[in-house]
Design a protein around this motif. Structure first.
Motif, PDB file in Angstrom:
ATOM      1  N   LYS A 147      44.913  44.261  54.347  1.00  0.00           N
ATOM      2  CA  LYS A 147      44.811  42.937  53.976  1.00  0.00           C
ATOM      3  C   LYS A 147      45.679  42.831  52.889  1.00  0.00           C
ATOM      4  O   LYS A 147      45.167  42.483  51.691  1.00  0.00           O
ATOM      5  CB  LYS A 147      43.440  42.665  53.858  1.00  0.00           C
ATOM      6  N   PRO A 148      47.085  42.885  52.698  1.00  0.00           N
ATOM      7  CA  PRO A 148      47.760  43.049  51.479  1.00  0.00           C
ATOM      8  C   PRO A 148      47.907  41.738  50.763  1.00  0.00           C
ATOM      9  O   PRO A 148      48.309  41.540  49.806  1.00  0.00           O
ATOM     10  CB  PRO A 148      49.279  43.572  52.025  1.00  0.00           C
ATOM     11  N   TYR A 149      47.707  40.838  51.717  1.00  0.00           N
ATOM     12  CA  TYR A 149      47.645  39.260  50.727  1.00  0.00           C
ATOM     13  C   TYR A 149      46.423  38.581  50.599  1.00  0.00           C
ATOM     14  O   TYR A 149      46.370  37.547  50.411  1.00  0.00           O
ATOM     15  CB  TYR A 149      48.419  38.355  51.793  1.00  0.00           C
ATOM     16  N   SER A 150      45.604  39.318  50.648  1.00  0.00           N
ATOM     17  CA  SER A 150      44.056  38.866  50.250  1.00  0.00           C
ATOM     18  C   SER A 150      43.790  39.085  48.903  1.00  0.00           C
ATOM     19  O   SER A 150      44.331  40.122  48.311  1.00  0.00           O
ATOM     20  CB  SER A 150      42.865  39.777  50.915  1.00  0.00           C
ATOM     21  N   VAL A 151      43.132  37.960  48.186  1.00  0.00           N
ATOM     22  CA  VAL A 151      43.116  37.812  46.576  1.00  0.00           C
ATOM     23  C   VAL A 151      41.533  38.123  46.398  1.00  0.00           C
ATOM     24  O   VAL A 151      41.419  37.825  45.268  1.00  0.00           O
ATOM     25  CB  VAL A 151      43.765  36.756  45.925  1.00  0.00           C
TER      26      VAL A 151
END
Length: 156
Positions: A147-151
């Motif tokens: 989930k590299p683009y989860s903030v």
């Protein structure tokens, strides 16, 4: 700040795969005969060399997209790390020319060999994370996304 975080995460992953997608993959497509010729230096026959180039194209395109999109990104990065290691061993054999100390081809290949291994290390950071606690996560769920683009807090 979330947009910046996503942009940095994407930019870092893009830098890791940029060598493969589009450049190396496109070079293999546009200069397929030359690529097969280079592969023949390692396997000495046309059919296996062609298979290596086609496998390389698959790895460079599909696994790079996996790293960029976050779909099975850790597995894709693991495969790309192996790809970098294998290409270093097959095509960056600095020990073969015998001219390392005189500054010849062996010295050029030496640096290319280590650059390939350093790139493999970058992919292994995507695979395993930056700490010992995340290694088990990969082995228990190798195809899961990081989930590299989860903030969100839970993704950290």
């Amino acid at each position: 700040m979330a947009s910046l975080s996503i942009a940095v995460a994407f930019g870092v992953r893009l830098l890791l795969v940029l060598l493969f997608l589009p450049f190396s993959a496109l070079d293999k497509i546009l200069n397929f005969r030359g690529a097969v010729g280079q592969a023949k230096q390692a396997v000495h026959a046309t059919a296996p060399a062609t298979a290596l180039i086609l496998a390389g194209l698959f790895v460079e395109i599909v696994m790079s997209l996996g790293v960029l999109t976050g779909i099975a990104d850790r597995f894709a990065a693991f495969v790309l790390a192996g790809y970098c290691g294998v290409t270093a061993l097959l095509w960056k054999q600095f020990w073969k020319p015998g001219d390392f100390w005189s500054g010849g081809k062996g010295r050029e290949l030496f640096w290319d060999f280590w650059k390939n291994l350093a790139l493999a290390g970058g992919f292994l950071l995507v695979t395993f994370g930056t700490g010992a606690a995340t290694v088990e996560t990969f082995f228990s769920h190798p195809f899961a996304s990081s989930k590299p683009y989860s903030v969100s807090e839970t993704a950290r």
